[in-house]
Write a protein that holds these residues in place. Structure first.
Motif, mmCIF file in Angstrom:
data_model
loop_
_atom_site.group_PDB
_atom_site.id
_atom_site.type_symbol
_atom_site.label_atom_id
_atom_site.label_comp_id
_atom_site.label_asym_id
_atom_site.label_seq_id
_atom_site.Cartn_x
_atom_site.Cartn_y
_atom_site.Cartn_z
ATOM 1 N N GLU A 154 -127.537 -7.245 57.420
ATOM 2 C CA GLU A 154 -127.770 -7.953 58.809
ATOM 3 C C GLU A 154 -128.959 -8.425 58.619
ATOM 4 O O GLU A 154 -130.044 -8.086 58.292
ATOM 5 C CB GLU A 154 -127.441 -6.303 59.623
ATOM 6 C CG GLU A 154 -125.969 -6.013 60.077
ATOM 7 C CD GLU A 154 -125.811 -5.154 60.228
ATOM 8 O OE1 GLU A 154 -124.572 -5.457 61.183
ATOM 9 O OE2 GLU A 154 -126.364 -4.600 61.369
ATOM 10 N N ASP A 205 -121.082 -13.758 60.526
ATOM 11 C CA ASP A 205 -121.128 -12.099 61.160
ATOM 12 C C ASP A 205 -119.092 -12.122 60.925
ATOM 13 O O ASP A 205 -118.696 -12.287 61.282
ATOM 14 C CB ASP A 205 -121.421 -12.335 62.544
ATOM 15 C CG ASP A 205 -121.896 -11.001 63.301
ATOM 16 O OD1 ASP A 205 -122.778 -10.839 63.415
ATOM 17 O OD2 ASP A 205 -120.519 -10.112 63.201
ATOM 18 N N GLN A 226 -127.921 -11.151 63.608
ATOM 19 C CA GLN A 226 -128.142 -9.619 63.696
ATOM 20 C C GLN A 226 -129.418 -9.441 64.363
ATOM 21 O O GLN A 226 -130.306 -9.548 63.469
ATOM 22 C CB GLN A 226 -127.076 -8.672 63.137
ATOM 23 C CG GLN A 226 -127.819 -7.345 64.203
ATOM 24 C CD GLN A 226 -126.990 -7.129 65.087
ATOM 25 O OE1 GLN A 226 -127.718 -7.266 65.548
ATOM 26 N NE2 GLN A 226 -125.870 -6.447 64.816
#
Length: 351
Positions: A154, A205, A226
Motif C-alpha cells: 500500500e 486499489d 492509501q
C-alpha cells in the motif's frame, strides 16, 4: 569460470533501477548490453555504464554474443518479447507481471520447455528481508500453526495513474502478493476479490482473499491510493503473531543509487528500528530481520543457464499465480467467490 553473458531489454525505471545495478554487481555475470532505441535512455546508459553497449533489438543483442536476456519492458510486451528471445535460443528472465493473463503465461512456459530454453520470472519479493524472516519464523515453529496471512503493498501516490500496459494494481502488486502467499501456503481453492477504479481507470486499489488447500486464509491488499498504509505483514498462528511495518529497504537503496557492488555484505541489511515484532497477547518482542537478497537472483539465474543449479523461480509458479489473478478479476466483476476446485493451477502439459 566463464561468466554468463546476460543482456537487458528495456531501460525505463524497471531496467535502469531494478536490474542494471544488480546485473553489473552479480558474480559470474557479464552485463553484455541493453536493448533500447530511446536516445534519452541510451544517454543514461552511457553515463551509468559506459562499457555496456546499446542495441536496437533482442536479435542484435543475441548476435553480439548474449546467452540470456532480462525483459524489463511494459507488461503488455512481456510475452511477445519472451517468445522472440526463446526463438533466438536466449535464456530468459521476464519481469513481473509475467503476462496479462494465465493463458498467455502458460503458452510461453510451454514454448520454452519445448525449445529447451531456461525461462524464469523476476519474483524478487521472494528475497525481501521481511518475507525471508516470515519463512524463518515458520520453519522455527515460532508462530505455531499459521491460520491467517495478511500482506500489503500500500502506497500513497495519488498522482500516479495505472497504465493499461501494466495491467493495473491487481497485476502490478498482486503478482508479488499472490506469489508470496503461494510460496508459503501452497495451492488456492477459492478466490474472492474487490477492485476499485477511479475515473474509469484501471484498478488502483485491490483486496483479494484466498483460501489455500492447506487451510490458511490469505488476505492481500494492494493500493496506490492509501494515505495510511497498514502493516506489511501480519502473520497469525496458534502460538504467536508476527507484525512488520514498512517495505523491505532494497528498493529504496536502489532508487538512492546504492548497489551490492558498493555495499557488499551490508546490502539488504535492515536497521534494527525496521525489524518486526513477535507478539503473544500484549507482549511483543523485536525479531531480527533476515538480510534481503535481491542480489542473489541474477547469479542464481546465471548458474542455471550454465547448467549448474535450478532456476531461482519455477515459471510454472507464475502461471499458477496468474490463474489466481484471473480468478480475482472474475470475482471482482461478478461479486462472487470463484472456486478453482480441483483444476490444476500452472501444471505443465509436457511433464
Amino acid at each position: 569460470m566463464t561468466a554468463t553473458r546476460i543482456g537487458l531489454a528495456g531501460y525505463g525505471s524497471g531496467g535502469r533501477i531494478f536490474h542494471a545495478p544488480l546485473l553489473a554487481a552479480a558474480a559470474d555475470v557479464e552485463f553484455t548490453g541493453v536493448v533500447t532505441r530511446s536516445p534519452e535512455r541510451r544517454a543514461e546508459l552511457a553515463k551509468g555504464y559506459p562499457d555496456v553497449p546499446a542495441y536496437d533489438s533482442i536479435a542484435d543483442l543475441a548476435a553480439a554474443g548474449a546467452e540470456a536476456v532480462v525483459i524489463s519492458t511494459p507488461a503488455a510486451t512481456h510475452t511477445d518479447l519472451a517468445r522472440e528471445a526463446i526463438g533466438l535460443g536466449l535464456a530468459v528472465v521476464v519481469d513481473k507481471p509475467f503476462a496479462l493473463d494465465a493463458e498467455a503465461a502458460r503458452e510461453v512456459v510451454t514454448l520454452a520447455e519445448e525449445a529447451g530454453v531456461p525461462l524464469t520470472v523476476y519474483q524478487n519479493r521472494r528475497f525481501d528481508s521481511d518475507f525471508l524472516t516470515v519463512r524463518r519464523l515458520m520453519d522455527e515453529g515460532a508462530l505455531g500453526e499459521v491460520r491467517r496471512f495478511e500482506s500489503r503493498f500500500e502506497r500513497w501516490d495519488p498522482d500516479r495513474r495505472p497504465k493499461a500496459a501494466g495491467g493495473g494494481t491487481l497485476l502490478d502488486f498482486g503478482a508479488h502478493l499472490v506469489d508470496q502467499a503461494h510460496v508459503l501456503f501452497g495451492p488456492v481453492s477459492r478466490v474472492y476479490a474487490e477492485l476499485r477504479t477511479d475515473d474509469g481507470e484501471l484498478d488502483s486499489d485491490v483486496f483479494v482473499a484466498l483460501h489455500h488447500d492447506s487451510g490458511v486464509e490469505s488476505h492481500l491488499w494492494g493500493s496506490i491510493r492509501q494515505a495510511a498504509p497498514g502493516p506489511r505483514f501480519r502473520v497469525s498462528g496458534t502460538t504467536g503473531t508476527y507484525i512488520v511495518d514498512g517495505l523491505d529497504g532494497q528498493e529504496a537503496m536502489l532508487k538512492a543509487g546504492r548497489s551490492p557492488a558498493a555495499l557488499g555484505e551490508r546490502w539488504g541489511v535492515e536497521p534494527e528500528h525496521a525489524w518486526g515484532r513477535l507478539y503473544r497477547g500484549k507482549t511483543g518482542a523485536p525479531v531480527r530481520s533476515e538480510r534481503g537478497r535481491w542480489d542473489s537472483f541474477h547469479p542464481a539465474f546465471a548458474a542455471a543457464v550454465r547448467g549448474e543449479g535450478p532456476l531461482p523461480v519455477d515459471p510454472w509458479d507464475s502461471v499458477r499465480a496468474m490463474d489466481v489473478l484471473d480468478a480475482a478479476r472474475m470475482s471482482a466483476t461478478t461479486g462472487e467467490t470463484v472456486d478453482l476446485g480441483q483444476r490444476p493451477q500452472g501444471v505443465s502439459t509436457t511433464r
